[in-house]
Write a protein that holds these residues in place. Structure first.
Motif, PDB file in Angstrom:
ATOM      1  N   GLU A   1       0.896  -1.248   0.006  1.00 10.48           N
ATOM      2  CA  GLU A   1       0.017   0.042   0.011  1.00 10.48           C
ATOM      3  C   GLU A   1       0.992   1.117   0.038  1.00 10.48           C
ATOM      4  N   ASN A   2       2.138   1.092   0.574  1.00  5.16           N
ATOM      5  CA  ASN A   2       2.842   2.338   0.617  1.00  5.16           C
ATOM      6  C   ASN A   2       3.948   2.395  -0.065  1.00  5.16           C
ATOM      7  N   SER A   3       4.125   1.489  -1.301  1.00  3.24           N
ATOM      8  CA  SER A   3       5.357   1.207  -1.836  1.00  3.24           C
ATOM      9  C   SER A   3       5.932   2.502  -2.502  1.00  3.24           C
ATOM     10  N   SER A   4       5.305   3.580  -2.944  1.00  3.79           N
ATOM     11  CA  SER A   4       6.022   4.612  -3.382  1.00  3.79           C
ATOM     12  C   SER A   4       6.792   5.358  -2.026  1.00  3.79           C
ATOM     13  N   ALA A   5       6.239   5.522  -1.105  1.00  6.74           N
ATOM     14  CA  ALA A   5       6.755   5.690   0.149  1.00  6.74           C
ATOM     15  C   ALA A   5       7.910   5.061   0.600  1.00  6.74           C
ATOM     16  N   VAL A   6       7.755   3.719   0.454  1.00  5.19           N
ATOM     17  CA  VAL A   6       9.064   2.792   0.838  1.00  5.19           C
ATOM     18  C   VAL A   6       9.971   2.770  -0.116  1.00  5.19           C
ATOM     19  N   GLU A   7       9.834   3.399  -1.536  1.00  3.58           N
ATOM     20  CA  GLU A   7      10.833   3.550  -2.167  1.00  3.58           C
ATOM     21  C   GLU A   7      11.390   4.882  -2.170  1.00  3.58           C
ATOM     22  N   ARG A   8      10.867   5.790  -1.769  1.00  7.64           N
ATOM     23  CA  ARG A   8      11.433   7.101  -1.414  1.00  7.64           C
ATOM     24  C   ARG A   8      12.211   6.897  -0.165  1.00  7.64           C
TER      25      ARG A   8
ATOM     26  N   GLU B   1       6.538   8.336   7.115  1.00  6.36           N
ATOM     27  CA  GLU B   1       6.369   7.939   8.425  1.00  6.36           C
ATOM     28  C   GLU B   1       5.846   6.715   8.419  1.00  6.36           C
ATOM     29  N   GLY B   2       4.519   6.506   7.674  1.00  3.90           N
ATOM     30  CA  GLY B   2       3.754   5.341   7.755  1.00  3.90           C
ATOM     31  C   GLY B   2       4.673   4.022   7.208  1.00  3.90           C
ATOM     32  N   ALA B   3       5.586   4.347   6.276  1.00  2.83           N
ATOM     33  CA  ALA B   3       6.399   3.364   5.656  1.00  2.83           C
ATOM     34  C   ALA B   3       7.314   2.867   6.836  1.00  2.83           C
ATOM     35  N   LEU B   4       7.923   3.890   7.504  1.00  3.68           N
ATOM     36  CA  LEU B   4       9.090   3.585   8.605  1.00  3.68           C
ATOM     37  C   LEU B   4       8.086   2.760   9.672  1.00  3.68           C
ATOM     38  N   LEU B   5       6.892   3.103   9.760  1.00  3.31           N
ATOM     39  CA  LEU B   5       6.443   2.487  11.060  1.00  3.31           C
ATOM     40  C   LEU B   5       6.297   1.090  10.600  1.00  3.31           C
ATOM     41  N   THR B   6       5.768   0.892   9.546  1.00  3.70           N
ATOM     42  CA  THR B   6       5.732  -0.610   8.862  1.00  3.70           C
ATOM     43  C   THR B   6       7.125  -1.396   8.753  1.00  3.70           C
ATOM     44  N   MET B   7       8.147  -0.610   8.698  1.00  2.59           N
ATOM     45  CA  MET B   7       9.552  -1.245   8.635  1.00  2.59           C
ATOM     46  C   MET B   7      10.028  -1.661   9.991  1.00  2.59           C
TER      47      MET B   7
ATOM     48  N   ALA C   1       8.194  -1.967  12.606  1.00  2.62           N
ATOM     49  CA  ALA C   1       6.884  -2.939  13.116  1.00  2.62           C
ATOM     50  C   ALA C   1       6.489  -2.577  14.492  1.00  2.62           C
ATOM     51  N   ALA C   2       6.963  -1.475  14.903  1.00  4.04           N
ATOM     52  CA  ALA C   2       6.424  -0.791  16.310  1.00  4.04           C
ATOM     53  C   ALA C   2       6.411   0.351  16.131  1.00  4.04           C
ATOM     54  N   PRO C   3       5.487   1.150  16.812  1.00  5.19           N
ATOM     55  CA  PRO C   3       5.950   2.707  17.192  1.00  5.19           C
ATOM     56  C   PRO C   3       6.986   2.980  18.125  1.00  5.19           C
ATOM     57  N   PRO C   4       7.644   3.999  18.042  1.00  9.67           N
ATOM     58  CA  PRO C   4       7.455   5.311  17.224  1.00  9.67           C
ATOM     59  C   PRO C   4       8.083   4.956  15.882  1.00  9.67           C
ATOM     60  N   ALA C   5       7.855   5.673  14.954  1.00  9.91           N
ATOM     61  CA  ALA C   5       8.577   5.773  13.764  1.00  9.91           C
ATOM     62  C   ALA C   5       9.821   6.542  13.724  1.00  9.91           C
ATOM     63  N   VAL C   6      10.003   7.531  14.337  1.00  5.47           N
ATOM     64  CA  VAL C   6      11.404   8.141  14.745  1.00  5.47           C
ATOM     65  C   VAL C   6      11.676   8.009  15.922  1.00  5.47           C
ATOM     66  N   PRO C   7      13.180   7.994  16.043  1.00  6.97           N
ATOM     67  CA  PRO C   7      13.978   8.158  15.133  1.00  6.97           C
ATOM     68  C   PRO C   7      14.168   6.872  14.629  1.00  6.97           C
ATOM     69  N   ALA C   8      14.287   6.900  13.124  1.00  5.41           N
ATOM     70  CA  ALA C   8      14.674   5.636  12.521  1.00  5.41           C
ATOM     71  C   ALA C   8      16.061   5.924  11.810  1.00  5.41           C
TER      72      ALA C   8
END
Length: 123
Positions: free
Chosen positions: A16-23, A73-79, A81-88
């Motif tokens: 679903e977030n493939s463009s964000a993941v690619e970015r 941020e949604g892509a990072l949350l997915t990567m 696998a748990a909140p928070p998305a930042v820092p990543a």
């Protein structure tokens, strides 16, 4: 069993977030050390300070100032696998994780070798 269900969910979210993941993946390939943050995130400031103290100066992308920041941020949350998305934190194009994982690498002595291998340190 629950882990497999989480993986299926993760794969669906990635699609679903493939463009964000690619970015995100494009950005992490551009520099040896990349830190995704948000303005005012004190944990991100601490992560940057740790890396900088070791001599690795990360490229910082503040998601709240990026055009596609919310999607990334949604892509990072997915990567992560748990909140928070930042820092990543990404080193050498590979996801290290958040502050907990970064500190764990530092405490166990595996952070400096990662940074050296990525070409982030000059010694």
């Amino acid at each position: 069993m629950q882990r497999e269900g989480r993986r299926d969910s993760w794969e669906e979210e990635i699609k679903e977030n493939s463009s964000a993941v690619e970015r995100v993946l494009k950005l992490v390939e551009e520099d040896a050390v990349v830190l995704f943050s948000k303005s005012g995130c004190c944990i991100s400031v601490a992560a940057k300070a740790l890396l900088s103290t070791l001599g690795a100066h990360p490229t910082v992308h503040q998601l709240d100032k990026e055009k596609e920041g919310e999607e990334m941020e949604g892509a990072l949350l997915t990567m992560l696998a748990a909140p928070p998305a930042v820092p990543a934190v990404f080193i050498g194009g590979k996801l290290v994780g958040g502050m907990e994982q970064l500190m764990s690498c530092h405490i166990t002595g595996s952070l400096l070798p990662l940074l050296k291998e990525a070409g982030a340190l000059w010694f």
